[in-house]
Design a protein around this motif. Structure first.
Motif, PDB file in Angstrom:
ATOM      1  N   GLY A  43       6.431   7.609   1.509  1.00  0.00           N
ATOM      2  CA  GLY A  43       7.556   8.240   0.821  1.00  0.00           C
ATOM      3  C   GLY A  43       7.058   9.375  -0.048  1.00  0.00           C
ATOM      4  O   GLY A  43       5.901   9.794   0.055  1.00  0.00           O
ATOM      5  N   CYS A  44       7.927   9.881  -0.902  1.00  0.00           N
ATOM      6  CA  CYS A  44       7.596  11.010  -1.771  1.00  0.00           C
ATOM      7  C   CYS A  44       7.967  10.688  -3.211  1.00  0.00           C
ATOM      8  O   CYS A  44       8.877   9.889  -3.466  1.00  0.00           O
ATOM      9  CB  CYS A  44       8.346  12.272  -1.331  1.00  0.00           C
ATOM     10  N   LEU A  79       0.873  -1.174   0.000  1.00  0.00           N
ATOM     11  CA  LEU A  79       0.000   0.000   0.000  1.00  0.00           C
ATOM     12  C   LEU A  79       0.909   1.223   0.000  1.00  0.00           C
ATOM     13  O   LEU A  79       1.693   1.421   0.939  1.00  0.00           O
ATOM     14  CB  LEU A  79      -0.902  -0.005   1.232  1.00  0.00           C
ATOM     15  N   TRP A  80       0.822   2.022  -1.056  1.00  0.00           N
ATOM     16  CA  TRP A  80       1.652   3.225  -1.152  1.00  0.00           C
ATOM     17  C   TRP A  80       0.976   4.360  -0.392  1.00  0.00           C
ATOM     18  O   TRP A  80      -0.235   4.553  -0.500  1.00  0.00           O
ATOM     19  CB  TRP A  80       1.834   3.660  -2.597  1.00  0.00           C
ATOM     20  N   ALA A  81       1.770   5.132   0.343  1.00  0.00           N
ATOM     21  CA  ALA A  81       1.233   6.266   1.087  1.00  0.00           C
ATOM     22  C   ALA A  81       2.137   7.482   0.858  1.00  0.00           C
ATOM     23  O   ALA A  81       3.073   7.726   1.633  1.00  0.00           O
ATOM     24  CB  ALA A  81       1.142   5.942   2.572  1.00  0.00           C
ATOM     25  N   PHE A  86      -2.872   6.403  -6.390  1.00  0.00           N
ATOM     26  CA  PHE A  86      -2.625   6.306  -4.955  1.00  0.00           C
ATOM     27  C   PHE A  86      -3.957   6.322  -4.202  1.00  0.00           C
ATOM     28  O   PHE A  86      -4.853   7.117  -4.523  1.00  0.00           O
ATOM     29  CB  PHE A  86      -1.748   7.457  -4.475  1.00  0.00           C
ATOM     30  N   LYS A  87      -4.074   5.461  -3.189  1.00  0.00           N
ATOM     31  CA  LYS A  87      -5.344   5.306  -2.481  1.00  0.00           C
ATOM     32  C   LYS A  87      -5.311   5.802  -1.042  1.00  0.00           C
ATOM     33  O   LYS A  87      -6.353   5.939  -0.403  1.00  0.00           O
ATOM     34  CB  LYS A  87      -5.772   3.829  -2.492  1.00  0.00           C
ATOM     35  N   GLU A  88      -4.137   6.044  -0.500  1.00  0.00           N
ATOM     36  CA  GLU A  88      -4.015   6.594   0.855  1.00  0.00           C
ATOM     37  C   GLU A  88      -2.967   7.693   0.791  1.00  0.00           C
ATOM     38  O   GLU A  88      -1.806   7.426   0.494  1.00  0.00           O
ATOM     39  CB  GLU A  88      -3.622   5.502   1.847  1.00  0.00           C
ATOM     40  N   ILE A  89      -3.368   8.936   1.049  1.00  0.00           N
ATOM     41  CA  ILE A  89      -2.498  10.087   0.796  1.00  0.00           C
ATOM     42  C   ILE A  89      -2.453  10.967   2.030  1.00  0.00           C
ATOM     43  O   ILE A  89      -3.495  11.425   2.520  1.00  0.00           O
ATOM     44  CB  ILE A  89      -3.017  10.910  -0.402  1.00  0.00           C
ATOM     45  N   GLU A  90      -1.250  11.207   2.541  1.00  0.00           N
ATOM     46  CA  GLU A  90      -1.112  12.144   3.665  1.00  0.00           C
ATOM     47  C   GLU A  90      -1.240  13.557   3.107  1.00  0.00           C
ATOM     48  O   GLU A  90      -0.435  13.988   2.279  1.00  0.00           O
ATOM     49  CB  GLU A  90       0.238  11.943   4.352  1.00  0.00           C
TER      50      GLU A  90
END
Length: 573
Positions: free
Chosen positions: A285-286, A50-52, A84-88
């Motif tokens: 990450g970024c 899961l990418w965040a 992306f499905k979860e984004i800070e």
């Protein structure tokens, strides 16, 4: 001269250096890494985590000019468009700008139904309240609680012992749970900041305590995020730390184990990959690695590393240049030309050896696609020096091979063929390579495709010189079944009419030249037919000098005559 230390082998001339390395301690003196079973070296990366992305919060805090709402919105739309499905999305209690952007998302209908925003808060009651005010109205959100936990941060920054840190975290978590009662769509995340310098048993105490306090379950899991806040060791050490937590967390099926590597030692990507092997399920990450100091881990590199291994990154990089352009404009930071996958030069070869291998690889790829009966874009990829097909990320092949003084015969030939449709004979390529090298050595710079083509034409297609054809024609020779070449030739100051015969037009032209006193031997000759014009290439010997010439014309016969005439004039010079 400083004597060589005794353990140094005789072949190693390195000597002790002048830097005060004794001031620093190795990681094993700073943190205990439990000696647990180690499964991660045998694991395989078979699925994307899961990418965040944290560009809008952590990355934004590292910018000299933090993003305003329009820039943040453009970045947010880029992230959702990529998949992306979860984004800070921000740190609402840190600034008015961050608070306003989260409210913009909450009230503007900008969040897709399958995307979950994440907001960041320290362990303080008033700042938690401000954070919940910001997310009011969002259909779903993750509230991310953090506190520094390692000994040096506890002693130097917080002035609290372990018990006091746990009490602070517990009180903050309880307040978050009370605030979330009115908004059940809210999930929780916890980061023991400086995890990689924190005692492993204390990490488990904090994480397990919050898992229980928040009553995490498989359908409403808690995220425990373990940052390598400042890299201190080789990536295998971080993997060991992650695997220990992965093995020992309570209610493991109710926990999303996340990592947040930084890049202080330049190994952020390796740390993230090994952490996933060790049990991590989520990576923060970024894009392109922006972040404080040397940056957060680069999600673009991580995702495309998976792609290069045949694993679906579950993100869309089909127009990587557009992604890079947006990030550069929003961050106001350039992406390095050698940045993995995305830099301007990463698919480019200047070296002659590399160019030759790539050119042959691309030709073999096209041949294999034909054998399989599939388009080249669908054929299995195996081209030297290119880990992925540049076309998969929106790059053209024009930039793959570029020409300077380091380039070889294959590179210049490849550029002429792909950019201008001129397919040089194999034997002619070394000759043109020398012409190119002389030109680039003199200029000291790269040669553009237009300049390369102009150099080729000026060198090989200039028919003017000692010999000129004022008029010419070719006729069948009924007596021999061959051809008769009739022409008016100027040689120097003299003009005359000449006639030659031969099995073909080229040999008949050579015979006519002999009648004018110019003995020519054709060593090599070929024609390449195009959609409109024909290219002809001839290598001719005049006396002891051999030269190549070329000609292009809608008529294959005219192209052939021009090629021979150009080669003769080059030799006579």
């Amino acid at each position: 001269m400083t004597p060589t230390p005794a353990p140094t082998p005789v072949w190693n001339p390195q000597r002790p250096g002048p830097m005060p390395y004794h001031r620093y301690r190795p990681f094993q003196e700073r943190v205990r890494v439990p000696a647990a079973g180690r499964d991660w070296p045998a694991a395989r990366l078979e699925r994307a985590p899961l990418w965040a992305p944290v560009d809008l919060r952590d990355g934004n805090q590292a910018l000299a000019e933090p993003m305003d709402t329009p820039r943040k919105r453009r970045f947010f739309d880029l992230l959702t468009g990529m998949g992306f499905k979860e984004i800070e999305v921000g740190y609402p209690s840190a600034s008015r700008t961050d608070f306003d952007f989260v409210r913009h998302l909450a009230t503007g209908g900008a969040v897709p139904d399958d995307v979950t925003p994440v907001v960041f808060t320290p362990a303080r009651r008033d700042l938690i309240d401000r954070t919940f005010e910001a997310i009011e109205g969002l259909p779903r959100a993750v509230v991310h609680l953090y506190i520094a936990t390692s000994p040096v941060w506890r002693d130097v920054v917080l002035g609290r012992d372990r018990a006091e840190v746990w009490r602070t975290v517990r009180e903050a978590a309880e307040h978050m749970a009370r605030r979330a009662d009115r908004a059940s769509c809210v999930r929780f995340q916890f980061s023991p900041e400086t995890f990689n310098l924190t005692e492993p048993d204390f990490v488990l105490e904090l994480c397990d305590g919050l898992t229980a306090l928040w009553d995490a379950s498989p359908d409403r899991p808690v995220t425990h995020n373990l940052p390598a806040t400042v890299e201190i060791a080789t990536p295998n050490v971080y993997a060991d730390q992650i695997e220990y937590v992965h093995r020992n967390l309570s209610r493991r099926d109710s926990v999303i184990l996340s990592v947040h590597p930084h890049n202080d030692r330049g190994t952020g990507v390796a740390c993230a990959e090994l952490a996933v092997l060790a049990g991590a399920q989520r990576v923060e990450g970024c894009l392109f690695g922006n972040g404080e100091r040397t940056g957060n881990v680069d999600l673009v590199t991580l995702a495309l590393n998976l792609y290069a291994q045949g694993v679906d990154p579950m993100l869309d990089f089909r127009d990587l240049d557009a992604v890079r352009e947006t990030v550069e404009q929003c961050n106001r930071l350039p992406v390095h030309p050698r940045h993995p996958y995305a830099g301007d030069l990463v698919h480019t070869a200047f070296s002659g050896t590399h160019q030759d291998a790539i050119g042959k690889g691309l030709a073999r790829h096209a041949e294999r696609a034909r054998e399989l009966g599939v388009p080249e874009r669908e054929a299995p990829w195996s081209v030297p020096y290119l880990p992925i097909d540049p076309a998969d990320v929106g790059r053209s092949y024009e930039a793959v091979i570029r020409v300077n003084s380091q380039s070889g015969k294959g590179g210049a030939a490849y550029v002429l063929r792909t950019a201008h449709g001129v397919d040089l004979p194999e034997r002619m390529r070394p000759d043109f390579s020398q012409v190119v090298q002389r030109a680039t050595d003199d200029s000291g710079r790269e040669m553009t495709t237009k300049e390369l083509y102009a150099l080729f034409r000026a060198t090989y297609e200039a028919a003017d010189g000692e010999v000129a054809l004022d008029a010419w024609s070719v006729h069948p020779d009924e007596a021999t079944g061959g051809h008769r070449f009739v022409c008016t030739l100027r040689t120097g100051e003299r003009t005359g009419d000449y006639e030659g015969t031969g099995g073909g037009p080229v040999s008949a032209f050579v015979d006519a030249l002999a009648g004018a006193g110019i003995a020519v031997e054709v060593l090599d000759f070929c024609e390449r037919g195009g959609d409109e014009d024909t290219d002809a290439f001839a290598e001719c010997r005049v006396g002891s000098v051999s030269c190549w010439g070329a000609g292009r014309d809608a008529s294959a016969l005219a192209a052939s005559v021009r090629a021979v005439l150009s080669a003769v004039n080059r030799a006579l010079r």
